[in-house]
Motif scaffolding. Sequence first.
Motif, PDB file in Angstrom:
ATOM      1  N   TYR A 158      59.409  12.107 -43.156  1.00  0.00           N
ATOM      2  CA  TYR A 158      59.167  11.972 -44.597  1.00  0.00           C
ATOM      3  C   TYR A 158      57.672  11.946 -44.898  1.00  0.00           C
ATOM      4  CZ  TYR A 158      64.132  10.848 -45.393  1.00  0.00           C
ATOM      5  OH  TYR A 158      65.499  10.885 -45.478  1.00  0.00           O
ATOM      6  N   GLY A 200      64.031  14.735 -41.884  1.00  0.00           N
ATOM      7  CA  GLY A 200      64.034  13.286 -42.092  1.00  0.00           C
ATOM      8  C   GLY A 200      65.399  12.787 -42.504  1.00  0.00           C
ATOM      9  N   ASP A 201      66.067  13.526 -43.397  1.00  0.00           N
ATOM     10  CA  ASP A 201      67.425  13.161 -43.813  1.00  0.00           C
ATOM     11  C   ASP A 201      68.370  13.161 -42.609  1.00  0.00           C
ATOM     12  OD1 ASP A 201      66.471  13.097 -46.413  1.00  0.00           O
ATOM     13  OD2 ASP A 201      67.209  15.099 -46.918  1.00  0.00           O
ATOM     14  N   TYR A 260      67.649  12.563 -39.510  1.00  0.00           N
ATOM     15  CA  TYR A 260      67.433  11.332 -38.730  1.00  0.00           C
ATOM     16  C   TYR A 260      67.997  10.111 -39.463  1.00  0.00           C
ATOM     17  CZ  TYR A 260      64.269  13.437 -35.267  1.00  0.00           C
ATOM     18  OH  TYR A 260      63.736  14.168 -34.239  1.00  0.00           O
ATOM     19  N   LEU A 261      67.802  10.085 -40.773  1.00  0.00           N
ATOM     20  CA  LEU A 261      68.207   8.908 -41.545  1.00  0.00           C
ATOM     21  C   LEU A 261      69.711   8.677 -41.487  1.00  0.00           C
ATOM     22  CD1 LEU A 261      67.304   6.623 -43.434  1.00  0.00           C
ATOM     23  CD2 LEU A 261      67.683   8.197 -45.359  1.00  0.00           C
ATOM     24  N   LYS A 283      62.535   7.899 -50.826  1.00  0.00           N
ATOM     25  CA  LYS A 283      63.028   7.891 -49.450  1.00  0.00           C
ATOM     26  C   LYS A 283      62.050   7.161 -48.513  1.00  0.00           C
ATOM     27  CE  LYS A 283      65.620  12.236 -49.857  1.00  0.00           C
ATOM     28  NZ  LYS A 283      65.785  13.622 -49.333  1.00  0.00           N
ATOM     29  N   ALA A 338      62.897   9.122 -39.050  1.00  0.00           N
ATOM     30  CA  ALA A 338      63.051   9.582 -40.437  1.00  0.00           C
ATOM     31  C   ALA A 338      61.746   9.365 -41.208  1.00  0.00           C
ATOM     32  CB  ALA A 338      64.202   8.851 -41.119  1.00  0.00           C
TER      33      ALA A 338
END
Length: 217
Positions: A186, A170-171, A173-174, A210, A182
């Motif tokens: 998450y 997820g990080d 993608y973020l 997040k 993301a």
Amino acid sequence: MALDLEEQENLANLKSFWARYGNYIIGVITVALLVYSGMSAWKWYQRDQAADAGKLYETLINSISKNEKDKTYLAAEDLQNKYGGTSYAAMGSLVAAKVAMDSNDATKAQSYLKWTANQASDDSFRALAQLRLLGILIDQGTEASLKEADQLLKEKAVKGFEPLWIERRGDWYLVQTKIPEARTEYLKAMKAMQSDRAFPEDARGLLKVKIDAVGGM
């Protein structure tokens, strides 16, 4: 004292048996003794190695309190080279990586983390090194670092660390502002964490922050 006929026959049979199988029996006994002595020597060697590695790890920790970074790095590298099979080597490399990051030396930090991720005998240390390495690569946000992080994330997560592995995706993608992707990762990570009581509440709390940042639950 003279032997009777039965005793003489038994003795003759014993001599015949020993003549045929004596060397084989001695060989088996010798191998068994070598295996036993080898195992005993290995256990002694392991204990000796752990004791020496522990002393060197203590030197590493003491060097940190004195802000002697060069000695910290030297001790960490000695642990890798001389006692790489012990947990102290992995712990020393993780500590040295933290010192390097605090000194804004991401390259050196990555080298210690990569060693631990590839060489640590304990899965927990290996997983921790992988997650920290992923954090550095993702934070850098360059094309090369994100590609490296992507390759690492495609590997199978260490058992028990899967939710954190998903969170790191997820990080990933973020940092590329791929918000829907993301958020999906998450939410998957949160679901996995909620089903595993081993994760502390702090971990869920950070993940919740997040999730809120990308649209909420």
